[in-house]
Scaffold this motif. Structure first.
Motif, mmCIF file in Angstrom:
data_model
loop_
_atom_site.group_PDB
_atom_site.id
_atom_site.type_symbol
_atom_site.label_atom_id
_atom_site.label_comp_id
_atom_site.label_asym_id
_atom_site.label_seq_id
_atom_site.Cartn_x
_atom_site.Cartn_y
_atom_site.Cartn_z
ATOM 1 N N ASN A 1 7.027 -17.800 -30.607
ATOM 2 C CA ASN A 1 5.961 -17.382 -30.856
ATOM 3 C C ASN A 1 3.976 -17.174 -30.070
ATOM 4 O O ASN A 1 4.025 -15.848 -30.312
ATOM 5 N N GLY A 2 3.932 -18.275 -30.233
ATOM 6 C CA GLY A 2 2.892 -18.385 -29.152
ATOM 7 C C GLY A 2 3.188 -17.126 -27.571
ATOM 8 O O GLY A 2 1.655 -17.190 -27.116
ATOM 9 N N ILE A 3 3.746 -17.184 -26.659
ATOM 10 C CA ILE A 3 3.637 -16.996 -25.185
ATOM 11 C C ILE A 3 3.461 -15.011 -25.817
ATOM 12 O O ILE A 3 3.636 -14.666 -24.897
ATOM 13 N N LEU A 4 4.687 -15.081 -27.011
ATOM 14 C CA LEU A 4 4.392 -13.710 -27.143
ATOM 15 C C LEU A 4 2.963 -13.239 -27.861
ATOM 16 O O LEU A 4 2.984 -11.898 -27.483
ATOM 17 N N ASP B 1 -0.787 -8.248 -25.552
ATOM 18 C CA ASP B 1 -1.933 -7.225 -25.659
ATOM 19 C C ASP B 1 -1.643 -6.594 -23.956
ATOM 20 O O ASP B 1 -2.649 -5.959 -23.667
ATOM 21 N N SER B 2 -0.727 -7.250 -23.019
ATOM 22 C CA SER B 2 -0.787 -6.364 -21.931
ATOM 23 C C SER B 2 1.255 -6.039 -21.564
ATOM 24 O O SER B 2 1.284 -5.538 -22.816
ATOM 25 N N ALA B 3 0.706 -5.796 -19.948
ATOM 26 C CA ALA B 3 1.631 -4.736 -20.113
ATOM 27 C C ALA B 3 3.073 -4.921 -20.149
ATOM 28 O O ALA B 3 4.140 -4.303 -19.527
ATOM 29 N N ASN B 4 3.370 -6.603 -19.890
ATOM 30 C CA ASN B 4 4.408 -6.728 -19.534
ATOM 31 C C ASN B 4 5.210 -7.203 -21.060
ATOM 32 O O ASN B 4 5.896 -8.504 -20.942
ATOM 33 N N ALA B 5 4.786 -7.134 -21.810
ATOM 34 C CA ALA B 5 5.017 -7.947 -23.591
ATOM 35 C C ALA B 5 6.363 -7.898 -23.172
ATOM 36 O O ALA B 5 6.680 -8.543 -24.390
ATOM 37 N N HIS B 6 6.714 -6.129 -23.811
ATOM 38 C CA HIS B 6 8.373 -5.895 -23.378
ATOM 39 C C HIS B 6 9.223 -6.800 -22.654
ATOM 40 O O HIS B 6 10.362 -7.211 -23.384
#
Length: 767
Positions: A516-519, A524-529
């Motif tokens: 969850n910390g990583i998520l 808010d970044s373009a790499n979230a998905h």
């Protein structure tokens, strides 16, 4: 070994027995010495050892040992049966008689295979055992799979007909004589059996069932159901039991018919097996706390152990849901009527009563066998609209009050859930909308409302209470378990995350909170998905087991499924165990059922995977039909998987998945880097990564197989990597380029170094 045995070639069994009993690996020399084999007699021994190794009975190399029981020969016939979350094709041996499960086999397309292998294909493959015990299967050629019942499309030819199978494994058409056509017409989807005694290329069949037109989208579910082998017909005995069932009586039940329970379900729900209620706790010792009741259909009252209905339910394991139909675990007389919590109708239930404090901690629970009467049925959207002050449901002051209390209770539970920190992945789902004409109206992502989360959290709490009650009574429990991720997957994930400047410490006891910390870092970044995707792929698979090792994803020490016995056999077992443990009357577990709990857990876990595969298969087929008239169109997409077969991409607007074949990326060889989720060109150094934004053209939409094939037009957005990006160019330079120009430059450079080398050596000596 006596002198009489000198020179005698031992049998295969004797050699295997000698290797098995040896405390260390042995080679040809040790075996020859043990059996007094000398000179030219060693040649047949060498041939025997090579044969045993090819058959997978012993290991390869100079020193050998007996192979483990799941070892495979060097070349084997395999059936491709599954695709994992990384898009890798998985196969299993066509014949497997060992007691242990076969090893994991990853399929690699061969150099000479004209079409890429797919699920359902039978192949001849060369196998390479990996360090972790898995295998890489390199396709030598496709094989013809022996068909049983064949699903296909009928075409009339004069008085007779032909059937083109929907299964790509079967290359030949079936000839259907007129008297065996069952009145089928051109374009009908039909199920055929093979006629005995077929000759040469002419294979005759007999139509045994007609399913309607192949151009009717509703046929797509039938193909998926048939392909995965889902049972669809109930035995006459099971149907007779369902028809003979009558409404339950009040005797022996708590009367909760005055409690204003609500059902909250999708608008197109086909069964209603849970109802909820909540209100503030009036106990002064629990300020700010509340009561909650979860009522679940009492399926165990109707489906008794050992009955025909019970056998049918176990054979299915769960219901399977498709865009246009449901394959139920129980006949409709039960699933859609007597066991369905229809508003305003008396229904028998198993009821979980729970008390929570102001922080959302459960401070007590109890169970009863009761009779209820649902006050009102709501859809998720109606419940949400009532909560938001937009009356889209029943304009009833009582209903609004009950919905408000449910949401108030949920907010407290949600705060406790946040504190518990279960794994919080954001994984969008696709939904197929069928229009009134029966055709596909739209394919779009599923909207996630607070109403969904509310019902989900109430169900989780009831499931936990059921597991805790059974443990307290030392009664059997069919747990829903989810193991923590394998250590090697966590290490690979940590290495991959470094490319995004995200640190996951290796060697620690991993918890959902770490993920969850990583998520949160990537939210808010373009790499979230991408981060969501790779963390999902790191997870183990949930299953059913009488052995409890917790639920990692929910971050719960004990968890069981109690809330859906209409559609899950595991829940029915939990109900039966509660009935027996709490003395609730007939319908409890039998001793012989308890003895088979582990076996049943394995079976229903497999049935769940089978149903999920059929649901995904149907969704892919419906999506392919929806996309069929858009062949040639250009779409924005993202790379959702990098595999040996090519790049999987997901279309932004529909969520449709498809493949860019590796052969279409260029003439060079592309290396698959599983750790970095990338395909890397050996000559150009070009890299395609999971998460890259791309523009693609739809080249093919196969409405029968559900496959979408795309062509890559351009990369529109490369994954933004952190500290590793600086070293990316350096890594690319280390790749040896094999173009003629690159080879000439390397040779010229090497020749220059050779000419200068003596002078350099002399200069060093003079120093």
């Amino acid at each position: 070994m006596t002198g009489r045995d000198r020179g005698r070639l031992p049998s295969r069994e004797e050699v295997l027995d000698f290797i098995r009993k040896s405390t260390t690996p042995v080679g040809k020399r040790e075996i020859a010495r043990a059996f007094n084999i000398t000179g030219s007699d060693r040649i047949p021994l060498k041939a025997m050892l090579r044969e045993l190794a090819d058959e997978g009975l012993i290991g390869r190399g100079a020193k050998r040992k007996v192979a483990p029981p799941d070892a495979l020969p060097a070349v084997a016939v395999l059936d491709i049966h599954e695709q994992d979350v990384d898009g890798e094709l998985l196969a299993r041996p066509a014949s497997w008689s060992n007691d242990v499960a076969p090893p994991r086999i990853y399929v690699v397309p061969g150099q000479r295979t004209p079409t890429p292998p797919a699920i359902g294909h039978r192949i001849l493959a060369r196998l390479d055992r990996q360090a972790d015990g898995s295998y890489l299967a390199r396709v030598i050629r496709r094989l013809e799979a022996p068909p049983g019942a064949v699903l296909g499309v009928f075409t009339a030819v004069g008085a007779d007909g032909r059937v083109q199978p929907t299964d790509r494994r079967i290359k030949h058409e079936l000839v259907i004589r007129g008297e065996h056509s069952l009145g089928a017409e051109t374009g009908d989807l039909v199920l055929c059996t093979l006629e005995p005694g077929h000759r040469r290329a002419v294979i005759e069949g007999r139509v045994v069932e007609r399913f309607g037109r192949i151009d009717d989208p509703r046929a797509l579910s039938l193909i998926a159901i048939h392909r995965q082998g889902l049972p669809t017909e109930f035995s006459e005995a099971a149907l007779a039991e369902a028809r003979a069932a009558t409404p339950a009586e009040m005797k022996g039940r708590e009367d909760l018919r005055a409690l204003p329970l609500l059902t909250i379900d999708p608008a197109d729900a086909r069964d209603f097996d849970d109802a909820v209620w909540a209100a503030p706790d009036d106990d002064p010792a629990n300020p700010g706390g509340f009561h909650a009741v979860v009522a679940i259909a009492d399926v165990a009252h109707y489906v008794r152990p050992g009955s025909a209905l019970d056998k049918a339910a176990l054979e299915r394991g769960n219901s399977a849901y498709f865009p246009d139909r449901v394959v139920p675990m129980l006949p409709e007389e039960l699933s859609a009527d007597l066991c369905s919590l229809i508003a305003g109708t008396d229904r028998p239930c198993m009821v979980a009563k729970m008390r929570f404090d102001a922080d959302g901690n459960k401070i007590g629970h109890s169970f009863s066998r009761a009779m209820i009467r649902v006050h009102c049925r709501l859809t998720y959207r109606q419940a949400q609209a009532i909560r938001d002050g937009k009356i889209a449901g029943p304009d009833d002051r009582d209903v609004r009050e009950h919905v408000t209390r449910l949401y108030d209770a949920w907010h407290i539970l949600d705060a406790a859930r946040t504190k518990r920190a279960p794994l919080d992945l954001d994984l969008p789902e696709r939904r197929v909308e069928i229009g009134e004409d029966g055709y596909i109206a739209a394919v779009h992502p599923v909207e996630r409302l607070d109403a969904h989360r509310l019902v989900e959290e109430f169900m989780i709490q009831a499931n936990v209470a059921a597991a805790e009650m059974l443990e307290a009574r030392k009664a059997p429990c069919m747990y829903r378990v989810h193991d923590r991720p394998a250590a090697e997957k966590v290490v690979a994930l940590a290495d991959y995350l470094q490319e995004f400047d995200i640190r996951l410490a290796k060697g620690q006891v991993i918890k959902p909170a770490h993920f969850n910390g990583i998520l949160a870092q990537a939210a808010d970044s373009a790499n979230a998905h991408i981060i969501n995707e790779v963390i999902l792929r790191c997870q183990a698979q949930a299953e059913y087991s009488p052995e409890n090792y917790g639920h990692f994803g929910l971050n719960l020490r004990r968890y069981a499924h109690f809330t859906s016995p209409i559609r899950r056999y595991a829940d029915l077992l939990v109900h039966r165990s509660l009935i027996g443990a709490l003395g609730f009357g007939p319908g409890g577990l039998r001793p012989e059922d308890i003895e088979k709990f582990a076996e049943i857990g394995e079976a229903i876990s497999g049935h769940e995977r089978r149903a999920s595969a059929a649901e995904r298969d149907a969704l892919d087929r419906f999506t392919a039909v929806f996309m069929a008239d858009r062949v040639g169109a250009v779409f924005a997409a993202r790379v959702s998987g990098a595999t040996r077969a090519g790049l999987f991409v997901r279309i932004a607007d529909t969520g449709a998945d498809g493949l860019i074949p590796i052969s279409s990326l260029g003439y060079e060889y592309f290396r698959h880097d599983a750790t970095r989720h990338a395909l890397i060109g050996e000559a150009s150094g070009k890299e395609y990564h999971l998460g890259d934004g791309v523009e693609v053209e739809l080249m093919e939409a196969n409405t029968v197989t559900g496959g979408l094939i795309f062509k890559l037009l351009k990369v529109t957005e490369e994954v933004t990597r952190g500290r590793a990006k600086a070293g990316l160019a350096k890594r690319r330079k280390t790749v040896k380029r094999t173009t003629p120009k690159a080879v000439r430059k390397r040779k010229a450079k090497a020749a220059g170094k050779t000419a200068a080398a003596p002078g350099k050596r002399k200069a060093r000596k003079s120093k």
